[in-house]
Design a protein around this motif. Structure first.
Motif, mmCIF file in Angstrom:
data_model
loop_
_atom_site.group_PDB
_atom_site.id
_atom_site.type_symbol
_atom_site.label_atom_id
_atom_site.label_comp_id
_atom_site.label_asym_id
_atom_site.label_seq_id
_atom_site.Cartn_x
_atom_site.Cartn_y
_atom_site.Cartn_z
ATOM 1 N N CYS A 1 -18.806 2.115 17.362
ATOM 2 C CA CYS A 1 -19.782 1.908 18.337
ATOM 3 C C CYS A 1 -21.030 2.126 17.368
ATOM 4 C CB CYS A 1 -19.590 2.982 19.596
ATOM 5 S SG CYS A 1 -18.339 2.479 20.742
ATOM 6 N N ARG A 2 -21.182 3.097 16.562
ATOM 7 C CA ARG A 2 -22.080 3.444 15.583
ATOM 8 C C ARG A 2 -22.708 2.093 15.116
ATOM 9 N NH1 ARG A 2 -20.218 7.769 12.812
ATOM 10 N NH2 ARG A 2 -20.711 8.951 14.750
ATOM 11 N N TYR A 3 -21.513 1.378 14.463
ATOM 12 C CA TYR A 3 -21.846 0.005 13.787
ATOM 13 C C TYR A 3 -22.360 -1.041 14.829
ATOM 14 C CZ TYR A 3 -20.735 -4.195 11.041
ATOM 15 O OH TYR A 3 -20.916 -5.425 10.313
ATOM 16 N N GLY A 4 -21.698 -1.189 15.738
ATOM 17 C CA GLY A 4 -22.365 -2.279 16.925
ATOM 18 C C GLY A 4 -23.751 -1.786 17.312
ATOM 19 N N PHE A 5 -24.303 -0.619 17.490
ATOM 20 C CA PHE A 5 -25.444 -0.135 17.900
ATOM 21 C C PHE A 5 -26.589 -0.207 16.449
ATOM 22 C CE2 PHE A 5 -23.481 2.605 21.267
ATOM 23 C CZ PHE A 5 -23.788 1.712 22.329
ATOM 24 N N GLY A 6 -25.992 0.111 15.400
ATOM 25 C CA GLY A 6 -26.873 -0.036 14.044
ATOM 26 C C GLY A 6 -26.734 -1.428 13.374
ATOM 27 N N GLN A 7 -25.824 -1.771 13.241
ATOM 28 C CA GLN A 7 -25.784 -2.954 12.196
ATOM 29 C C GLN A 7 -25.793 -4.197 13.276
ATOM 30 O OE1 GLN A 7 -25.656 -3.009 8.888
ATOM 31 N NE2 GLN A 7 -25.900 -0.923 9.124
ATOM 32 N N MET A 8 -25.298 -4.192 14.303
ATOM 33 C CA MET A 8 -25.190 -5.378 15.116
ATOM 34 C C MET A 8 -26.425 -5.261 16.087
ATOM 35 S SD MET A 8 -21.186 -5.872 15.870
ATOM 36 C CE MET A 8 -21.129 -7.299 16.794
ATOM 37 N N ARG A 9 -27.125 -4.311 16.145
ATOM 38 C CA ARG A 9 -28.293 -4.164 17.163
ATOM 39 C C ARG A 9 -28.095 -4.264 18.584
ATOM 40 N NH1 ARG A 9 -29.223 -7.256 13.085
ATOM 41 N NH2 ARG A 9 -29.720 -9.135 14.249
ATOM 42 N N ALA B 1 -20.086 -10.617 21.628
ATOM 43 C CA ALA B 1 -21.401 -10.104 21.359
ATOM 44 C C ALA B 1 -22.555 -11.177 21.798
ATOM 45 C CB ALA B 1 -21.334 -9.334 20.068
ATOM 46 N N GLU B 2 -23.519 -10.745 22.148
ATOM 47 C CA GLU B 2 -24.644 -11.520 22.667
ATOM 48 C C GLU B 2 -25.761 -10.888 22.229
ATOM 49 O OE1 GLU B 2 -24.637 -13.409 26.580
ATOM 50 O OE2 GLU B 2 -22.730 -12.734 26.909
ATOM 51 N N PRO B 3 -26.476 -11.680 21.013
ATOM 52 C CA PRO B 3 -27.695 -10.963 20.693
ATOM 53 C C PRO B 3 -28.881 -11.107 21.633
ATOM 54 C CG PRO B 3 -27.274 -13.067 19.433
ATOM 55 C CD PRO B 3 -26.082 -12.678 20.210
ATOM 56 N N GLU B 4 -28.924 -11.898 22.299
ATOM 57 C CA GLU B 4 -29.953 -12.269 23.329
ATOM 58 C C GLU B 4 -30.097 -10.986 24.236
ATOM 59 O OE1 GLU B 4 -28.456 -16.025 21.516
ATOM 60 O OE2 GLU B 4 -27.592 -14.500 23.110
ATOM 61 N N VAL B 5 -28.776 -10.455 24.626
ATOM 62 C CA VAL B 5 -28.802 -9.439 25.677
ATOM 63 C C VAL B 5 -28.212 -8.093 25.335
ATOM 64 C CG1 VAL B 5 -28.440 -10.939 27.741
ATOM 65 C CG2 VAL B 5 -26.376 -10.161 26.454
ATOM 66 N N GLY B 6 -27.826 -7.950 23.931
ATOM 67 C CA GLY B 6 -27.411 -6.854 23.110
ATOM 68 C C GLY B 6 -26.343 -6.040 23.597
ATOM 69 N N ASP B 7 -25.246 -7.189 24.106
ATOM 70 C CA ASP B 7 -24.079 -6.687 24.640
ATOM 71 C C ASP B 7 -22.915 -6.962 23.986
ATOM 72 O OD1 ASP B 7 -22.511 -5.362 26.976
ATOM 73 O OD2 ASP B 7 -22.434 -7.174 27.882
ATOM 74 N N THR C 1 -17.472 -12.802 12.844
ATOM 75 C CA THR C 1 -18.964 -13.500 13.078
ATOM 76 C C THR C 1 -19.667 -12.243 14.004
ATOM 77 O OG1 THR C 1 -18.490 -14.546 15.363
ATOM 78 C CG2 THR C 1 -18.368 -16.013 13.080
ATOM 79 N N PHE C 2 -20.935 -12.551 14.363
ATOM 80 C CA PHE C 2 -21.700 -11.542 15.023
ATOM 81 C C PHE C 2 -21.088 -11.553 16.316
ATOM 82 C CE2 PHE C 2 -24.670 -10.544 18.408
ATOM 83 C CZ PHE C 2 -25.368 -9.357 17.791
ATOM 84 N N GLY C 3 -20.616 -12.480 16.959
ATOM 85 C CA GLY C 3 -20.060 -12.637 18.257
ATOM 86 C C GLY C 3 -18.594 -12.040 18.254
ATOM 87 N N ASP C 4 -17.876 -12.054 17.236
ATOM 88 C CA ASP C 4 -16.425 -11.540 17.503
ATOM 89 C C ASP C 4 -16.245 -10.941 15.895
ATOM 90 O OD1 ASP C 4 -15.555 -12.617 20.003
ATOM 91 O OD2 ASP C 4 -16.103 -14.232 19.296
#
Length: 173
Positions: free
Chosen positions: A111-119, A79-85, A55-58
């Protein structure tokens, strides 16, 4: 699938259980990780068979060479979309791949995936202070030490500090 020049990352499969079991029972591989009790092969196989979808979170992925050899595992957790962490975990279980750049490339890709795809805006991790090889990889991709947890990890009757490291969006090297 996330693919780089030397590695690709794919979803975990039940067929990965035997490889993970072998790594979890290798004291050298698990040296600087909080491993708890090694799972049985039956337990690990059952766990992977019943594992919920990422999932987005894990997100947990197997690291393979482009030739298809399974060499490690990487995860972006909590991963927390509300805080981007998110929190990052990685290890290579095949010792003959250590020091050859596979972990560095896998770190950059996830990391590139996390910053790009997961915002995400921020990725954090912890490492045992004495695990200099891992810390060197983290620093190479741009992680910086942000704090220290004193005597937070015990191995062979000795307490070790853990360092907290972080990477912000835009700092990836």
């Amino acid at each position: 699938m996330i693919t780089g020049e030397r590695v690709r990352m794919r979803a975990l499969e039940p067929s990965d259980a035997e490889t993970l079991w072998r790594w979890h029972n290798d004291p050298e591989v698990m040296r600087w990780m909080s491993d708890g009790y090694p799972p049985s092969l039956a337990h690990l196989t059952k766990e992977l068979s019943e594992r919920a979808a990422d999932t987005f979170g894990d997100l947990t992925l197997i690291i393979e060479t482009l030739e298809g050899r399974t060499i490690g595992i990487v995860a972006l957790r909590e991963a927390e979309p509300e805080v981007g962490d998110a929190r990052l975990d990685i290890y290579l279980g095949e010792k003959d791949t250590w020091g050859k750049g596979y972990a560095t490339e896998a770190m950059r890709l996830i990391c590139r995936y996390g910053f790009g795809q997961m915002r995400l805006h921020r990725i954090t991790l912890t490492a045992v202070a004495q695990n200099t090889a891992a810390r060197r990889v983290y620093e190479k991709v741009g992680f910086v030490e942000e704090g220290r947890m004193r005597e937070a990890f015990r191995r062979d009757g000795v307490w070790h500090d853990k360092v907290v490291m972080g990477l912000l969006e835009g700092e990836l090297r």
